[in-house]
Design a protein around this motif. Structure first.
Motif, PDB file in Angstrom:
ATOM      1  N   VAL A 130     -15.847  11.092   3.397  1.00 10.91           N
ATOM      2  CA  VAL A 130     -15.475  11.490   2.037  1.00 10.91           C
ATOM      3  C   VAL A 130     -16.349  10.737   1.042  1.00 10.91           C
ATOM      4  O   VAL A 130     -16.887  11.314   0.100  1.00 10.91           O
ATOM      5  CB  VAL A 130     -13.973  11.181   1.782  1.00 10.91           C
ATOM      6  CG1 VAL A 130     -13.632  11.310   0.309  1.00 10.91           C
ATOM      7  CG2 VAL A 130     -13.108  12.090   2.622  1.00 10.91           C
ATOM      8  N   TRP A 131     -16.502   9.466   1.295  1.00 11.84           N
ATOM      9  CA  TRP A 131     -17.261   8.615   0.394  1.00 11.84           C
ATOM     10  C   TRP A 131     -18.716   9.074   0.315  1.00 11.84           C
ATOM     11  O   TRP A 131     -19.314   9.130  -0.760  1.00 11.84           O
ATOM     12  CB  TRP A 131     -17.173   7.178   0.894  1.00 11.84           C
ATOM     13  CG  TRP A 131     -17.862   6.215  -0.009  1.00 11.84           C
ATOM     14  CD1 TRP A 131     -17.347   5.642  -1.128  1.00 11.84           C
ATOM     15  CD2 TRP A 131     -19.191   5.756   0.125  1.00 11.84           C
ATOM     16  NE1 TRP A 131     -18.282   4.831  -1.705  1.00 11.84           N
ATOM     17  CE2 TRP A 131     -19.423   4.879  -0.970  1.00 11.84           C
ATOM     18  CE3 TRP A 131     -20.227   5.980   1.037  1.00 11.84           C
ATOM     19  CZ2 TRP A 131     -20.652   4.231  -1.145  1.00 11.84           C
ATOM     20  CZ3 TRP A 131     -21.428   5.341   0.855  1.00 11.84           C
ATOM     21  CH2 TRP A 131     -21.628   4.479  -0.227  1.00 11.84           C
ATOM     22  N   ARG A 191       0.842  -1.203   0.000  1.00 11.71           N
ATOM     23  CA  ARG A 191       0.000   0.000   0.000  1.00 11.71           C
ATOM     24  C   ARG A 191       0.870   1.243   0.000  1.00 11.71           C
ATOM     25  O   ARG A 191       0.947   1.944   1.001  1.00 11.71           O
ATOM     26  CB  ARG A 191      -0.926  -0.008   1.225  1.00 11.71           C
ATOM     27  CG  ARG A 191      -2.046  -1.049   1.101  1.00 11.71           C
ATOM     28  CD  ARG A 191      -2.569  -1.480   2.439  1.00 11.71           C
ATOM     29  NE  ARG A 191      -3.187  -0.347   3.159  1.00 11.71           N
ATOM     30  CZ  ARG A 191      -3.375  -0.318   4.454  1.00 11.71           C
ATOM     31  NH1 ARG A 191      -2.955  -1.333   5.201  1.00 11.71           N
ATOM     32  NH2 ARG A 191      -3.947   0.697   5.035  1.00 11.71           N
ATOM     33  N   ARG A 195     -19.087  12.048  -1.741  1.00  7.90           N
ATOM     34  CA  ARG A 195     -18.917  11.723  -3.162  1.00  7.90           C
ATOM     35  C   ARG A 195     -20.104  10.960  -3.713  1.00  7.90           C
ATOM     36  O   ARG A 195     -20.301  10.897  -4.921  1.00  7.90           O
ATOM     37  CB  ARG A 195     -17.664  10.862  -3.341  1.00  7.90           C
ATOM     38  CG  ARG A 195     -16.401  11.671  -3.455  1.00  7.90           C
ATOM     39  CD  ARG A 195     -15.274  10.761  -3.875  1.00  7.90           C
ATOM     40  NE  ARG A 195     -14.001  11.352  -3.530  1.00  7.90           N
ATOM     41  CZ  ARG A 195     -12.911  10.651  -3.256  1.00  7.90           C
ATOM     42  NH1 ARG A 195     -12.964   9.337  -3.264  1.00  7.90           N
ATOM     43  NH2 ARG A 195     -11.790  11.248  -2.973  1.00  7.90           N
ATOM     44  N   GLU A 209     -13.015   8.911   8.288  1.00  8.21           N
ATOM     45  CA  GLU A 209     -12.747   9.951   7.303  1.00  8.21           C
ATOM     46  C   GLU A 209     -13.111   9.478   5.904  1.00  8.21           C
ATOM     47  O   GLU A 209     -13.768  10.170   5.145  1.00  8.21           O
ATOM     48  CB  GLU A 209     -11.259  10.309   7.365  1.00  8.21           C
ATOM     49  CG  GLU A 209     -10.972  11.740   6.968  1.00  8.21           C
ATOM     50  CD  GLU A 209      -9.517  12.070   7.270  1.00  8.21           C
ATOM     51  OE1 GLU A 209      -8.746  12.162   6.293  1.00  8.21           O
ATOM     52  OE2 GLU A 209      -9.177  12.209   8.458  1.00  8.21           O
ATOM     53  N   ASN A 210     -12.695   8.264   5.605  1.00 14.46           N
ATOM     54  CA  ASN A 210     -13.018   7.684   4.297  1.00 14.46           C
ATOM     55  C   ASN A 210     -14.515   7.624   4.077  1.00 14.46           C
ATOM     56  O   ASN A 210     -14.998   7.923   2.994  1.00 14.46           O
ATOM     57  CB  ASN A 210     -12.452   6.260   4.197  1.00 14.46           C
ATOM     58  CG  ASN A 210     -10.965   6.277   3.906  1.00 14.46           C
ATOM     59  OD1 ASN A 210     -10.384   7.331   3.654  1.00 14.46           O
ATOM     60  ND2 ASN A 210     -10.352   5.111   3.958  1.00 14.46           N
ATOM     61  N   MET A 211     -15.232   7.229   5.121  1.00 15.04           N
ATOM     62  CA  MET A 211     -16.684   7.138   5.013  1.00 15.04           C
ATOM     63  C   MET A 211     -17.303   8.490   4.739  1.00 15.04           C
ATOM     64  O   MET A 211     -18.199   8.612   3.907  1.00 15.04           O
ATOM     65  CB  MET A 211     -17.264   6.562   6.303  1.00 15.04           C
ATOM     66  CG  MET A 211     -17.623   5.101   6.163  1.00 15.04           C
ATOM     67  SD  MET A 211     -18.790   4.574   7.412  1.00 15.04           S
ATOM     68  CE  MET A 211     -17.731   4.307   8.781  1.00 15.04           C
ATOM     69  N   ARG A 231      -9.128   6.914  10.139  1.00  9.62           N
ATOM     70  CA  ARG A 231      -9.026   6.934   8.690  1.00  9.62           C
ATOM     71  C   ARG A 231     -10.295   6.382   8.059  1.00  9.62           C
ATOM     72  O   ARG A 231     -10.804   6.886   7.070  1.00  9.62           O
ATOM     73  CB  ARG A 231      -7.819   6.087   8.251  1.00  9.62           C
ATOM     74  CG  ARG A 231      -7.534   6.110   6.772  1.00  9.62           C
ATOM     75  CD  ARG A 231      -6.404   5.181   6.446  1.00  9.62           C
ATOM     76  NE  ARG A 231      -6.752   3.811   6.827  1.00  9.62           N
ATOM     77  CZ  ARG A 231      -7.319   2.950   5.984  1.00  9.62           C
ATOM     78  NH1 ARG A 231      -7.562   3.288   4.752  1.00  9.62           N
ATOM     79  NH2 ARG A 231      -7.618   1.736   6.389  1.00  9.62           N
ATOM     80  N   GLN A 232     -10.830   5.325   8.688  1.00  8.40           N
ATOM     81  CA  GLN A 232     -12.059   4.723   8.169  1.00  8.40           C
ATOM     82  C   GLN A 232     -13.217   5.717   8.235  1.00  8.40           C
ATOM     83  O   GLN A 232     -13.996   5.837   7.289  1.00  8.40           O
ATOM     84  CB  GLN A 232     -12.422   3.473   8.965  1.00  8.40           C
ATOM     85  CG  GLN A 232     -11.801   2.223   8.375  1.00  8.40           C
ATOM     86  CD  GLN A 232     -12.050   1.005   9.229  1.00  8.40           C
ATOM     87  OE1 GLN A 232     -13.000   0.969  10.003  1.00  8.40           O
ATOM     88  NE2 GLN A 232     -11.185   0.022   9.097  1.00  8.40           N
ATOM     89  N   GLN A 290      -6.173   3.962  12.263  1.00 11.10           N
ATOM     90  CA  GLN A 290      -6.921   3.221  11.255  1.00 11.10           C
ATOM     91  C   GLN A 290      -8.414   3.494  11.390  1.00 11.10           C
ATOM     92  O   GLN A 290      -9.110   3.669  10.390  1.00 11.10           O
ATOM     93  CB  GLN A 290      -6.659   1.712  11.389  1.00 11.10           C
ATOM     94  CG  GLN A 290      -5.289   1.284  10.913  1.00 11.10           C
ATOM     95  CD  GLN A 290      -5.093   1.548   9.430  1.00 11.10           C
ATOM     96  OE1 GLN A 290      -5.969   1.279   8.621  1.00 11.10           O
ATOM     97  NE2 GLN A 290      -3.934   2.101   9.087  1.00 11.10           N
ATOM     98  N   ASN A 305       0.469   4.087  -1.152  1.00  7.78           N
ATOM     99  CA  ASN A 305      -0.217   5.370  -0.963  1.00  7.78           C
ATOM    100  C   ASN A 305      -0.687   5.598   0.461  1.00  7.78           C
ATOM    101  O   ASN A 305      -1.338   6.594   0.753  1.00  7.78           O
ATOM    102  CB  ASN A 305      -1.420   5.473  -1.903  1.00  7.78           C
ATOM    103  CG  ASN A 305      -0.995   5.464  -3.355  1.00  7.78           C
ATOM    104  OD1 ASN A 305       0.046   6.015  -3.709  1.00  7.78           O
ATOM    105  ND2 ASN A 305      -1.782   4.826  -4.198  1.00  7.78           N
ATOM    106  N   GLN A 306      -0.374   4.665   1.315  1.00  5.94           N
ATOM    107  CA  GLN A 306      -0.767   4.749   2.722  1.00  5.94           C
ATOM    108  C   GLN A 306      -0.239   6.047   3.347  1.00  5.94           C
ATOM    109  O   GLN A 306       0.930   6.369   3.215  1.00  5.94           O
ATOM    110  CB  GLN A 306      -0.174   3.526   3.430  1.00  5.94           C
ATOM    111  CG  GLN A 306      -0.586   3.355   4.864  1.00  5.94           C
ATOM    112  CD  GLN A 306       0.106   2.135   5.481  1.00  5.94           C
ATOM    113  OE1 GLN A 306       0.969   1.527   4.859  1.00  5.94           O
ATOM    114  NE2 GLN A 306      -0.275   1.804   6.689  1.00  5.94           N
TER     115      GLN A 306
END
Ligand SMILES: [Zn+2]
Length: 121
Positions: free
Chosen positions: A42-43, A20, A46, A38-40, A35-36, A32, A22-23
Motif C-alpha cells: 500500500v505504501w 492501537r 502511495r 500489505e502495508n508495504m 499485514r506488514q 503480523q 484501529n488494529q
C-alpha cells in the motif's frame, strides 16, 4: 472492557490492544507479517516517487553530515582552546621548570668549561 475484533487475515476473534484501537489484524506472527507486507505494498503505491524523494533526501542528508562535521570541528576547536586555557598555567610552570633546569645545566657546563679553560692555562 477490551474490544474484540475479527482478524482480517485469519478471521479469528482477537482482543484489540488498547493502545492501537484501529488494529484489524491479530497479534499472530503470520498475520503480523502479512499485514506488514500489505502495508508495504500500500505504501509503495502511495509513494511512487519514493526513490526520487530519497535521493533528494540523501542530498540534504549529506549536507547535514557536512554541517555536523563542521559543527564538530568548531566544537572541537573550542574544546581544545578550553583545554589549553585550563592547562596553560600547568604548561607555563612546566616550561619555567624546564628552562630553569636547562639554564642550570648550561651554567654547569659553562662552569665546567671555564674550569677546564682555567686548568689548561
Ligand atoms: Zn490473525
Amino acid at each position: 472492557m477490551a474490544e474484540e475484533k475479527i482478524c482480517k487475515i485469519c478471521k479469528k476473534a482477537f482482543t484489540v490492544n488498547k493502545y492501537r484501537p484501529n488494529q484489524d489484524v491479530c497479534s499472530g506472527v503470520e498475520c503480523q507479517y502479512r499485514r506488514q507486507l500489505e502495508n508495504m505494498a500500500v505504501w509503495r503505491k502511495r509513494n511512487p516517487n519514493y526513490f526520487k524523494y530519497k535521493e533528494a533526501q540523501d542530498d540534504s542528508w549529506k549536507e547535514t553530515c557536512k554541517h555536523r562535521s563542521l559543527e564538530w570541528r568548531k566544537k572541537h576547536k573550542e574544546y581544545l582552546r578550553l583545554y589549553r586555557d585550563a592547562h596553560k598555567e600547568r604548561h607555563r610552570n612546566y616550561m619555567r621548570k624546564y628552562m630553569n633546569e636547562y639554564r642550570k645545566k648550561k651554567k654547569m657546563e659553562e662552569n665546567a668549561q671555564d674550569k677546564n679553560a682555567q686548568a689548561s692555562e
